[in-house]
Design a protein around this motif. Sequence first.
Motif, PDB file in Angstrom:
ATOM      1  N   THR A 150      30.155 -25.499  14.247  1.00  0.00           N
ATOM      2  CA  THR A 150      30.866 -26.716  14.369  1.00  0.00           C
ATOM      3  C   THR A 150      30.460 -27.635  15.546  1.00  0.00           C
ATOM      4  O   THR A 150      29.016 -27.238  15.454  1.00  0.00           O
ATOM      5  CB  THR A 150      32.769 -25.761  16.143  1.00  0.00           C
ATOM      6  N   THR A 151      30.527 -28.429  15.687  1.00  0.00           N
ATOM      7  CA  THR A 151      29.798 -29.435  16.439  1.00  0.00           C
ATOM      8  C   THR A 151      29.550 -28.607  18.239  1.00  0.00           C
ATOM      9  O   THR A 151      27.690 -28.877  18.243  1.00  0.00           O
ATOM     10  CB  THR A 151      31.037 -30.696  17.211  1.00  0.00           C
ATOM     11  N   ASP A 152      29.935 -28.159  18.842  1.00  0.00           N
ATOM     12  CA  ASP A 152      29.218 -27.269  19.768  1.00  0.00           C
ATOM     13  C   ASP A 152      28.221 -26.742  19.439  1.00  0.00           C
ATOM     14  O   ASP A 152      26.972 -26.886  20.246  1.00  0.00           O
ATOM     15  CB  ASP A 152      30.085 -27.015  21.022  1.00  0.00           C
ATOM     16  N   VAL A 153      28.092 -26.018  18.629  1.00  0.00           N
ATOM     17  CA  VAL A 153      26.738 -25.672  17.634  1.00  0.00           C
ATOM     18  C   VAL A 153      25.404 -26.239  17.672  1.00  0.00           C
ATOM     19  O   VAL A 153      24.743 -25.524  17.785  1.00  0.00           O
ATOM     20  CB  VAL A 153      27.349 -24.474  16.811  1.00  0.00           C
ATOM     21  N   GLU A 184      24.918 -29.128  19.073  1.00  0.00           N
ATOM     22  CA  GLU A 184      24.424 -30.039  20.186  1.00  0.00           C
ATOM     23  C   GLU A 184      23.691 -29.073  20.191  1.00  0.00           C
ATOM     24  O   GLU A 184      22.818 -28.895  21.143  1.00  0.00           O
ATOM     25  CB  GLU A 184      25.822 -29.828  20.926  1.00  0.00           C
ATOM     26  N   LEU A 185      23.910 -27.665  20.506  1.00  0.00           N
ATOM     27  CA  LEU A 185      23.108 -26.609  21.071  1.00  0.00           C
ATOM     28  C   LEU A 185      22.054 -26.519  20.134  1.00  0.00           C
ATOM     29  O   LEU A 185      20.641 -26.429  20.839  1.00  0.00           O
ATOM     30  CB  LEU A 185      24.166 -24.981  21.119  1.00  0.00           C
ATOM     31  N   LYS A 215      21.932 -40.791  25.233  1.00  0.00           N
ATOM     32  CA  LYS A 215      22.342 -40.776  24.486  1.00  0.00           C
ATOM     33  C   LYS A 215      21.626 -41.292  22.861  1.00  0.00           C
ATOM     34  O   LYS A 215      20.009 -40.318  22.433  1.00  0.00           O
ATOM     35  CB  LYS A 215      23.654 -40.244  23.755  1.00  0.00           C
ATOM     36  N   LEU A 238      19.798 -33.176  29.745  1.00  0.00           N
ATOM     37  CA  LEU A 238      21.735 -34.015  29.853  1.00  0.00           C
ATOM     38  C   LEU A 238      21.837 -35.373  31.060  1.00  0.00           C
ATOM     39  O   LEU A 238      22.837 -35.896  31.371  1.00  0.00           O
ATOM     40  CB  LEU A 238      21.868 -32.696  30.677  1.00  0.00           C
TER      41      LEU A 238
END
Length: 84
Positions: A31-34, A36-37, A60, A56
Amino acid sequence: MDCVNCGGKGCIECEDTGKFAITKCPLEFITTDVFELIALAELFEKGLPPVAGGVLDQAKIFVDAARFVFQEQRYWKNKLGIFN
């Protein structure tokens, strides 16, 4: 491939076979969050922790540019045989 839950020993998830069959593109599982991680982990390795004051709090476009630079450096060091 070996079942990721049991490491190939056999479990309920793999029906005690110890194997996991990949029947479609592996990228469909991520997934997209993976992604990003993974990006945050790469930047953390370079000294930019994923906290306030760290990555953070960066724009970006800067984070994307930094990742591009790191990838280019890695590519050229590998191509030229420069290892440090």
